[in-house]
Design a protein around this motif. Structure first.
Motif, short mmCIF file in Angstrom:
data_model
loop_
_atom_site.label_atom_id
_atom_site.label_comp_id
_atom_site.label_asym_id
_atom_site.label_seq_id
_atom_site.Cartn_x
_atom_site.Cartn_y
_atom_site.Cartn_z
N LEU A 421 0.83 -1.20 0.00
CA LEU A 421 0.00 0.00 0.00
C LEU A 421 0.86 1.26 0.00
O LEU A 421 0.63 2.19 -0.78
N VAL A 422 1.88 1.27 0.86
CA VAL A 422 2.79 2.41 0.91
C VAL A 422 3.50 2.59 -0.43
O VAL A 422 3.63 3.70 -0.95
N THR A 423 3.92 1.47 -1.01
CA THR A 423 4.60 1.51 -2.31
C THR A 423 3.69 2.06 -3.39
O THR A 423 4.10 2.88 -4.23
N LEU A 424 2.44 1.62 -3.38
CA LEU A 424 1.48 2.04 -4.40
C LEU A 424 1.20 3.53 -4.31
O LEU A 424 1.20 4.25 -5.33
N VAL A 425 0.97 4.03 -3.10
CA VAL A 425 0.69 5.46 -2.94
C VAL A 425 1.91 6.29 -3.30
O VAL A 425 1.81 7.32 -3.99
N VAL A 443 -4.61 13.62 -4.80
CA VAL A 443 -6.07 13.76 -4.70
C VAL A 443 -6.77 12.43 -4.97
O VAL A 443 -7.69 12.03 -4.23
N LEU A 444 -6.34 11.71 -6.03
CA LEU A 444 -7.03 10.47 -6.39
C LEU A 444 -6.91 9.39 -5.31
O LEU A 444 -7.93 8.85 -4.87
N PRO A 445 -5.70 9.04 -4.84
CA PRO A 445 -5.66 8.07 -3.74
C PRO A 445 -6.27 8.63 -2.47
O PRO A 445 -6.75 7.87 -1.61
N GLY A 446 -6.30 9.98 -2.35
CA GLY A 446 -6.92 10.59 -1.18
C GLY A 446 -8.41 10.32 -1.10
O GLY A 446 -9.01 10.36 0.00
N ALA A 451 -13.05 8.20 1.97
CA ALA A 451 -14.11 7.20 2.11
C ALA A 451 -13.97 6.45 3.43
O ALA A 451 -14.95 6.21 4.13
N ALA A 452 -12.73 6.08 3.77
CA ALA A 452 -12.49 5.36 5.03
C ALA A 452 -12.88 6.21 6.23
O ALA A 452 -13.56 5.74 7.16
N ILE A 453 -12.46 7.47 6.23
CA ILE A 453 -12.76 8.37 7.36
C ILE A 453 -14.26 8.59 7.47
O ILE A 453 -14.83 8.55 8.57
N ALA A 454 -14.93 8.82 6.33
CA ALA A 454 -16.38 9.04 6.34
C ALA A 454 -17.10 7.83 6.90
O ALA A 454 -18.06 7.95 7.69
N GLY A 455 -16.66 6.62 6.52
CA GLY A 455 -17.30 5.41 7.02
C GLY A 455 -17.10 5.22 8.50
O GLY A 455 -18.04 4.85 9.23
N ILE A 456 -15.89 5.47 8.99
CA ILE A 456 -15.62 5.34 10.43
C ILE A 456 -16.47 6.33 11.23
O ILE A 456 -17.06 5.97 12.27
N LEU A 457 -16.57 7.55 10.74
CA LEU A 457 -17.38 8.56 11.43
C LEU A 457 -18.86 8.17 11.42
O LEU A 457 -19.57 8.34 12.41
N TRP A 458 -19.32 7.62 10.28
CA TRP A 458 -20.72 7.20 10.20
C TRP A 458 -20.99 6.04 11.16
O TRP A 458 -22.04 5.97 11.79
#
Length: 496
Positions: A421-425, A443-446, A451-458
Motif C-alpha cells: 500500500l505504501v509503495t502504491l501510494v 487527490v485520487l488516492p486521497g 471514504a475510510a474516514i467518512a465510514g468510520i465517522l458514520w
C-alpha cells in the motif's frame, strides 16, 4: 413469493466453478495482457515484469489463507465489510464498506471508458462506423444494467463463456509468442531473472501488478449464494490466485520473447495493445487477430459485469443492515438478484460517465487510468485491513483453524500488504500519464482515505444514535447469538 424473500439473495446457486468465473472474469486476463502488461512495459521499462506477477501471486496466496479461513465462519454479501467489522470493530467495518463501494465503483466505471474506446476504434477501423466512445459505453451500460437484475447463475454462465474464449485467445498469443522468439535468437528467460525485477523501478512495477489482480478477492461477496459456504469461497479464491498469477506471468514472458527483452519497452510504447494483436496477425492470420480484438472488448465487458454484481451486493448488505437506506436491501422477487443495489450502481455509473462526457475528458487516459488507480489503492487497503481482522477474529473465537491459518499467515499478509500500500501510494504518479495534473497523484488516492474516514465517522454516529443498527453491523447472515461466543453479547456465531 413472500415479502420476506424480497430481501433475500438466492441460496445454493453457485458452485466453485461458477465462483471461479466471477473472480477471474473480474481480473480480465485478456484486458490485463492487452492493456495492463503493455502499459507496464511502456511505463517502467522493466524486463522483470513476468516475475512480478509470481511475487504478487505469492503475497496474495498468503493473504488468501486467512481470508479463506474466515470465509468458513462469516457468510455476508458485504465480504470485507463484515470481516473487518467482526475482526477489528464495527466503525472500522463501516469504514471498510465505504472504501469497498468507492473501490469497486471506480474500477467498474473506469472500465466503461476503456470499453467504449476499444469498440469505437474497432468499429471505425473495420466497418467505418464512426461514433463517439461514449455511444458504445452507454450501450454497454444498458446491457450491464439488464444483466445485473437477472439470476446470479445466469450472470455466471455469461461470464463463463466470455472468460473461456478470452483465455483461449490469450493462450494462442502465448504459444505464438514463445514459439517465435525475436530475431531467432532463442527463448529468453530474462523475464524471470530477479536481477531484472529488483531494480530502481520496483515500486512502479508492483503498483501496476497489484492493479492487474483487482477482482480476485471478490469471491466472498457471493458467500450467501454458494452451495457450500465452508469450502466454495476458499477453493475458488485459491484457484483464482494460482491461475491468474501463472497465466499473467506466462503471457508477459511471451511478450518479452516475441519482441525481445531489449525491445519490449519500445514496442509497447509504440503499439500498446497492438503488440498482442499485431503478433497474432503476423504469425497466424488477420481473422484470428480480429477475433482476439473482439474478445478483448468482451473481456472488458465481462469485468464490467463482474464488478457490477459485486457493487450491487455491497449495497444490498449495507441496506439490509440499515447502515445505508434500507431500500437498498431489496431483491427481485423473481430472480432474487439485489435489484436495488444493481440500479444504484447503474445510476452512479451514468452520473460519472455524463460528467466525463460533458467535460470532454479522454476515456482511457483520464476516465480509465484515473479510476483504475483509485481502485488499486482501495483494494490493497481493504486486503491489509482484512488480514488484520482475521488475526483479531481468531484471537477471541474458537475454531478448528491451525495457527498458520488463523494467526501467522494473516499477520504476514498484513505486513506485506501494508508495504504494498505504501509503495502504491508513493508511486501513484507512475499510474498517471505525464500530462496529468500533478496534484492528482495525491487527490485520487486521497479519495480512498476520505471514504475510510467518512465510514468510520458514520459508524460512530450509528453507535450513538441508532444502537440497534450498530449492533447488527457485519453480522453473519441467519445466525443467532449463543453463550459460547467469545467477546461481547453482540457478536454473532460463525457459520459451521
Amino acid at each position: 413469493m413472500s415479502e420476506q424473500l424480497a430481501g433475500t439473495l438466492a441460496r445454493r446457486r453457485l458452485g466453485v466453478v461458477h465462483l471461479f468465473f466471477f473472480v477471474v472474469a473480474a481480473s480480465a486476463p485478456l484486458t490485463v495482457l492487452g492493456g495492463g502488461v503493455t502499459t507496464m512495459f511502456a511505463v517502467t521499462g522493466s524486463k522483470g515484469i513476468p516475475l512480478s506477477f509470481l511475487v504478487i501471486a505469492l503475497i496474495l496466496g498468503i493473504f488468501a489463507v486467512g481470508y479463506a479461513a474466515m470465509s468458513r465462519h462469516v457468510a455476508n454479501a458485504g465480504a470485507f465489510y463484515s470481516y473487518i467489522a467482526q475482526g477489528i470493530g464495527r466503525p472500522a467495518g463501516v469504514g471498510g464498506s465505504f472504501v469497498a463501494l468507492m473501490t469497486y465503483n471506480t474500477i467498474q466505471i473506469g472500465l466503461y471508458g476503456l470499453f467504449g474506446f476499444i469498440i469505437g476504434d474497432f468499429m471505425n477501423t473495420k466497418f467505418s462506423v464512426d461514433q463517439p466512445w461514449w455511444v458504445w459505453a452507454l450501450l454497454g451500460w444498458v446491457l450491464i444494467g439488464i444483466l445485473g437484475m437477472l439470476r446470479v447463475d445466469l450472470n455466471a454462465s455469461v461470464l463463463a463463456v466470455l472468460l473461456i474464449l478470452e483465455i483461449i485467445a490469450t493462450a494462442v498469443f502465448d504459444i505464438v509468442g514463445v514459439g517465435n522468439p525475436a530475431d531467432g535468437s532463442g527463448v529468453s528467460l530474462a523475464g524471470f531473472d530477479p536481477g531484472n525485477l529488483f531494480t530502481s523501478g520496483l515500486g512502479a512495477v508492483f503498483a501496476f501488478a497489484i492493479a492487474a489482480f483487482t477482482g480476485f478477492e471478490s469471491g466472498a461477496i457471493y458467500s450467501e449464494e454458494v452451495k457450500d459456504p465452508r469450502h466454495t469461497v476458499a477453493r475458488a479464491t485459491f484457484f483464482a490466485v494460482l491461475f491468474t498469477g501463472i497465466f499473467y506471468a506466462i503471457s508477459a514472458w511471451a511478450m518479452t520473447v516475441v519482441v525481445g527483452p531489449d525491445n519490449v519497452q519500445q514496442a509497447a510504447t509504440e503499439a500498446g495493445p497492438g503488440v498482442v494483436f499485431g503478433t497474432l496477425a503476423q504469425y497466424t492470420n488477420n481473422t484470428i487477430a480480429d477475433i482476439a480484438t473482439v474478445l478483448f472488448f468482451t473481456s472488458v465487458f465481462a469485468a464490467l459485469l463482474s464488478f457490477h454484481n459485486g457493487v450491487a451486493r455491497y449495497f444490498f448488505a449495507l441496506g439490509r443492515e440499515r447502515v445505508l437506506p434500507q431500500f437498498l436491501g431489496r431483491t427481485s422477487r423473481r430472480t432474487m438478484a439485489p435489484i436495488a443495489g444493481s440500479i444504484a450502481q447503474s445510476v452512479i455509473a451514468i452520473v460519472v460517465l455524463i460528467f466525463f462526457i460533458i467535460a470532454d475528458r479522454d476515456p482511457v487516459i483520464d476516465l480509465f487510468t484515473w479510476l483504475s488507480g483509485v481502485s488499486a489503492v482501495g483494494v490493497v487497503l481493504l486486503m491489509a485491513a482484512t488480514s488484520a481482522s482475521v488475526v483479531g477474529y481468531f484471537r477471541v473465537r474458537r475454531g478448528d483453524e491451525s495457527a498458520w491459518q488463523g494467526r501467522v499467515a494473516p499477520a504476514i499478509a498484513t505486513i506485506l500488504l501494508t508495504a504494498l500500500l505504501v509503495t502504491l501510494v508513493a508511486n501513484f504518479n507512475y499510474l498517471l500519464t505525464p500530462d496529468t495534473p500533478s496534484y492528482l497523484r495525491w487527490v485520487l488516492p486521497g479519495l480512498i482515505a476520505l471514504a475510510a474516514i467518512a465510514g468510520i465517522l458514520w459508524g460512530a454516529v450509528l453507535k450513538s444514535s441508532r444502537p440497534d443498527v450498530y449492533e447488527g453491523i457485519g453480522r453473519t447472515v441467519g445466525q443467532p447469538l449463543t453463550a459460547d461466543e467469545s467477546g461481547s453479547e453482540s457478536d454473532y456465531v460463525p457459520v459451521h
